[in-house]
Design a protein around this motif. Structure first.
Motif, short mmCIF file in Angstrom:
data_model
loop_
_atom_site.label_atom_id
_atom_site.label_comp_id
_atom_site.label_asym_id
_atom_site.label_seq_id
_atom_site.Cartn_x
_atom_site.Cartn_y
_atom_site.Cartn_z
N VAL A 51 0.85 -1.28 0.26
CA VAL A 51 0.16 0.24 0.06
C VAL A 51 0.73 1.27 -0.05
N LEU A 52 1.96 1.25 0.65
CA LEU A 52 2.90 2.40 0.79
C LEU A 52 3.45 2.65 -0.37
N ARG A 53 3.60 1.68 -1.03
CA ARG A 53 4.12 2.15 -2.75
C ARG A 53 3.09 3.16 -3.59
N LYS A 54 1.85 3.15 -3.14
CA LYS A 54 1.01 4.04 -3.59
C LYS A 54 1.20 5.49 -3.45
N PHE A 55 1.90 5.63 -2.13
CA PHE A 55 1.86 6.95 -1.50
C PHE A 55 3.25 7.70 -1.98
N GLY A 56 3.00 9.03 -2.09
CA GLY A 56 4.18 10.06 -2.32
C GLY A 56 3.91 10.96 -1.33
N MET A 57 4.92 11.62 -0.68
CA MET A 57 4.81 12.55 0.45
C MET A 57 5.61 13.85 0.34
N LEU A 58 5.10 15.01 0.19
CA LEU A 58 5.98 16.20 0.40
C LEU A 58 6.07 16.66 1.95
N PHE A 59 7.22 16.64 2.60
CA PHE A 59 7.13 17.06 3.97
C PHE A 59 7.29 18.61 4.06
N GLN A 60 6.87 18.83 5.29
CA GLN A 60 6.86 20.33 5.71
C GLN A 60 8.33 21.16 5.46
N GLY A 61 9.32 20.24 6.00
CA GLY A 61 10.44 20.79 6.10
C GLY A 61 11.32 20.09 4.70
#
Lengths: 257, 257
Positions: free
Chosen positions: A80-90
């Motif tokens: 499931v995590l492979r479907k995710f991308g994330m832009l972090f605050q810093g």
């Protein structure tokens, strides 16, 4: 609810005696961009980290593509995590790695791609966020805040994710750079056809990237609706927040510790 | 009443910490044997932990060997000092002082560095970013450090043994006017394989303690620069105490017969 990409049902989380999430119910429809607004310390980041599995909620259910991620074993979770991308605050770039290695990280480590092929993709993704190939050889510490955010965005989209999370994508940037980042987010999300869940307290960002808006207050979603409705939501809390007024139903106990 | 409440709280905190550490160790160790393996990172950490600790460990061993020779000579010069100095230096260094002092020096150098690095990664969300890039942080960050430390500490201590005995030899032949040939013969005659081996087994365990404490405190650091500072201090202090305690336990087990 068959078109729900992400669904949170009655999610609770507390740290010690402090209740952070107090029964969150939220649905992100497929292909839509939902922006959650709310003051600092209202549980926005914790909510996203619950979906990612970084924090485990005390109670409740979280569905991604109709499957309860809290009941999965680690192998299914990784899928499931492979479907995710994330832009972090810093931006959270790895400072021991060059920019291109940061962008290619999910491809090389997560998907076992050859370094050379991954580098080509990384440079292509950097171009999509307006950065030349020479930037790829630099290290994150050599970049400005705006450029770091761009690299963070390139890294988030490098694996062509179905779902992207944005954690305060414009915090700490000047208004013009913030607008550039907002436009990049809109364009890249459109390219990918991704579903996105963002958290922010920057109203110009909300107006630019949101399809739908939800407001979180004291660990609960207190209002949700399409972007066009935020100016006449009929909700005093939302009104106070989007106009940034000190006076209103949101008490000073939240604004001042 | 209040007094008991304090005791209760201390005990509960301690038990919770031990529980968290046990879980952390379990997570880390279980990932050592599950693919994918990051050989490059292990090699890199072996350089950092092992190779760059050589000067510190070598100097420590040399001066310890020398001081030991002097102490034995001054304490026992009425007896047959020429033979007992060589023997006790060799046994003392290989069984106790080489692994313990080497371990403590490396704990100061390496536990601190690991805790500071991982702690900074934690507070800047780089560890969370790993998860979103389909990379298990235990596997990517903890396992290479633990494996590298367990493999390199025995090598370091082996070098320390040789240099420590050399320190005794130099002091013995230069300051105390012993015959070089006799000194070497006495060392070789009394030193057994088991003496060296027991020290190397200890060193492997100390390597595990050093890496795990650095990683554990780094992983659990929170609250910015101050939190990272606290994590670094705690890593060195706990690693050092655990090394001394483990040394006692292992000495009593290894030499019990």
């Amino acid at each position: 609810m068959s078109d729900a990409k992400i669904e949170l049902r009655n999610v609770h989380k507390r740290f010690g005696s402090k209740v952070v999430l107090d029964g969150i119910n939220l649905t992100v429809p497929k292909g839509q961009s939902l922006v959650v607004i709310g003051g600092s310390g209202t549980g926005k980041s914790v909510m996203i980290k619950c979906v990612l599995g970084i924090i485990r909620p005390d109670r409740g259910e979280i569905f991604v593509d109709g499957k309860n991620v809290l009941k999965m074993d680690s192998g299914q979770r990784e899928a499931v995590l492979r479907k995710f991308g994330m832009l972090f605050q810093g931006a959270a770039l790895f400072d021991s790695l060059a920019v291109w290695e940061n962008v290619a990280f999910g491809l090389i480590q997560g998907r076992r791609m050859k370094r050379k092929a991954a580098k080509d993709i990384a440079i292509e993704k950097l171009a999509k966020v307006g950065l030349g190939p020479e930037v790829g050889e630099l290290y994150p510490a050599e970049l400005s805040g705006g450029m770091q955010k761009r690299v963070g965005l390139a890294r988030a989209i490098a694996v062509d994710p179905e779902i992207i999370f944005f954690d305060e994508p414009t915090t700490g940037l000047d208004p013009i750079t913030a607008d550039v980042i907002n436009e990049l987010i809109v364009d890249r999300v459109k390219d990918l056809g991704a579903t996105t869940l963002s958290i922010t307290h920057d109203m110009s960002s909300v107006r630019k990237i949101a399809d739908r808006v939800a407001m979180i207050y004291k660990g609960k979603i207190i209002w949700e609706g399409p972007r066009e409705k935020i100016d006449d939501s009929g909700n005093d809390y939302v009104d106070q927040f989007i106009h940034g007024r000190a006076e209103g139903p949101i008490g000073m106990d939240v604004l001042k510790p | 009443m209040n007094f008991f409440a304090i005791i209760g709280r201390v005990v509960l905190t301690l038990l919770a910490e031990i529980g968290r550490l046990s879980l952390f160790i379990w997570q880390s160790v279980s990932h050592v044997f599950r693919p994918p393996f990051f050989w490059r990172l292990v090699a890199q950490q072996m350089m950092r932990i092992g190779y760059f600790s050589l000067p510190v460990v070598a100097l420590t061993a040399f001066f310890t060997g020398g001081a030991l020779a002097l102490q034995i000579y001054y304490g026992g010069n009425e007896f047959n000092s020429e033979s007992i100095v060589a023997t006790i230096v060799a046994l003392g260094i290989t069984r106790e002082l080489g692994p313990v002092l080497g371990g403590l020096m490396v704990a100061g150098r390496v536990s601190a560095a690991i805790a500071a690095e991982l702690g900074t990664m934690r507070v800047t969300e780089q560890i969370d970013a790993l998860t979103t890039l389909s990379t298990n942080p235990y596997k990517y960050l903890v396992v290479p450090r633990v494996v590298a430390a367990v493999l390199t500490l025995p090598l370091l201590v082996f070098v320390a043994d040789i240099i420590g005995i050399m320190g005794g030899f130099v002091v013995g032949t230069q300051t105390l006017d012993f015959n070089a040939g006799v000194y070497i013969k006495n060392t070789a005659d009394f030193l057994k394989f088991d003496d060296v081996m027991s020290g190397l087994i200890k060193a492997g365990v100390f390597g595990f303690i050093i890496a795990i404490m650095g990683c554990f405190h780094g992983f659990n650091s929170k609250g910015g620069a101050q939190g990272v500072g606290r994590a670094t201090t705690n890593a060195v202090v706990t690693a050092s105490i655990l090394i001394l305690a483990a040394n006692y336990v292992m000495t009593s087990l290894l030499f019990a017969n």
